[in-house]
Motif scaffolding. Sequence first.
Motif: not given
Lengths: 255, 215, 259
Positions: A58-75
């Motif tokens: 896990p990263v501490d902060s920041g966001q990762i998107f795969l095909e425009g969708e955030e995959i770092t979102a908790p859900s």
Amino acid sequence: MREFPPILQAKNLTKTYGENVIFKNISLDVYKGETIVIIGPSGTGKSTLLRCLNLLTPVDSGQIFLEGEEITAPSVNQDQVRQKIGMVFQNFLLFNHLTALGNVMVGLTKVKKMPHNQAKEKALQELERVGLADRAHHYPAQLSGGQQQRVAIARALAMDPLVMLFDEPTSALDPELIGEVLGVMEQLAHEHMTMLVVTHEMGFAREVADRIIFMEKGRIVEEGTPEDLFERPQQARTREFLGRISELYGKREKG
Amino acid sequence: MVIQFFTYILQGTSVTLAVTLVALPLGLILGLAFALLYNYGGLWVSRLAAVYSLAMRGVPPVALLFVLYFLLSGRLVNLSPFWAGSISLGIISSAYQMEILRGALQAVGESQMIAARAIGMSRFQAIRYIILPQAIRLAIPPWSNEASIVLKDSSLVYALGVPEILRRAQQLSATTQQPFLAFGAAALIYFILVFLANRGLDLLAEKTKLPNAAA
Amino acid sequence: MKTIIRFLAFLVLISLPLSGCREAPQSRLERIKQAGVIKVGTSADYPPFEYVDESGNKVGFDIELMEEIGKRLGVKVEWVDMPFDSLIAGVQEGKIDCSISAFNYTEERDKVVDFSDPYYTAEDAFLVAETFTGTITQPEDVAQYKVGVQSGTTQDDWLTNVLKMPEQNLFRYDRADQAALDLKSGRIEVMMADAIPAKALAQKIGGLKIVYTGVLSSGPMNIVLPEGDTELAAAINDILKQLKQEGFIDQLAQKYLTE
């Protein structure tokens, strides 16, 4: 020429272990079909970055998107995300109790729930792709390092990933075995597989990469085309690193 | 007389085998559950599993037998001496089997887990399809040892009045004052049982062994 | 995983018949008579009172006595063979209906179980090797020797609590025959036991002799009964009385306890 949005996008990623900052505010766009090579001294967070990108760490902060969708979102279902991001490790990490074929099949049958025969056919195709169809029934311990790494690549490819991450795929190999692995990777690049490669193989970087990123001390120092970086590096640190690395690895480079 | 003697003791074998065949699988199921909880359960669950192991390895089997049969049975559940004894031995064995499996799981290593997760397996799938098949192979030799121990410990159910091999030998020793003959016969039967069990497990280990040299 | 769950389900299923039968308020004696079976605990390693013959049948003074009691109660005796130490707990927790195993009355036992009227009075004996050179003229003399005894017996109790033997000189054995073998081999110098089994042991093993007999530790033998069950106690005491009057017990003593 670049399709938007990027297939894989990282925004302001930061990772620390206690006091130790591994990388800070890294942003990165990977576009469909391109090969990006990340270079830099050891211990600058390149491997950790790859592990963060497919959510193994896990990263501490920041966001990762795969095909425009955030995959770092908790859900997000992380297991589903990882199916779409292939990963090849420095130490191959084949499943020791399975044959080459079994290694490539297991993700298809157990994760993708593909019927056995179909999975077997697909797995054999992937082994063919890395030139190891004749080793399908060998166990990892019966394969050379280079063969094991090619099986590992086939295993990742079998999942039909959107992007492949390579974490120093040749660092653990004897010199004479490096070529066969790089050969497979080069072929993948020509087939327009999207790839993010951490490596010290400057020859590969120069010939195959669309873009090269130079990382040092947890930061991206410079990025650009191979020509830009190798011929006209803008930063003194880049020049220095390239100078040192070509002394070390220069003898092995292809013309 | 010797034949009669031997026959009487031999009749205890079915009890010994039945107790073992309940205690050993029960210990395996519990031991596996606790080993998985220990390795993958997070800090507190893992500590609880460690305490369970320590407690069950610390308690004398006979004490657990008595608690289960004389104190709990009839109040919570109604267990026959055979079941109370077999379950007690299974619980004790589970602590040892947990240690065996815990070591085997650790020997397989975290990197196999990472590789499995990387192709999209859940933790459960990774444990089920990647970690366990390797861990169980590693666990067979020490497990074979535990199987012999449970086989011999099964004599403890005699404390609850289940007459197995050793008790029958004791009786005949008391009757005839020929302890060497009586216990010798018991020892011979145990030896044969342990030998057969170990041979069987050796064959299993051989059959499931992974090739390790380049072909 | 599925197979594991199936196995657990299987275990639960086969243990179901063992559980769940909550008993109606019915006295133990009624239940015994209704079932036609009385469960009797014994430790069948104590000839001549209770032991197994070479084909494994339980025989002995206590066994035959109890079979006769069962017959007169109109029920079959179901023998439960347990270590001596488990018998009191077995009666206390209702796992067996009663126990006959050459039990003597002790206050400690009386706290948790009841005793029938005595059916036989036992004497104690001191057993030594034939080569023994010490002197034992009164019971207290044994305190200076290494004494072996079967653990948990009244003799153990007498040596420990009445004579207050020094612990380093007191050797406790699971079974009487182990002590006798050690006596013969010289590991202990004196062995204390019930007089009749002591005689039997001396004869079987050889090289041993009895130097003293008398009523010290125990005295009368009783059947151990569940605490407070006066109905069962009365029924058994009645039968014991009949058996004494009819001379049945004397015949048994003749058969098993005299050589």
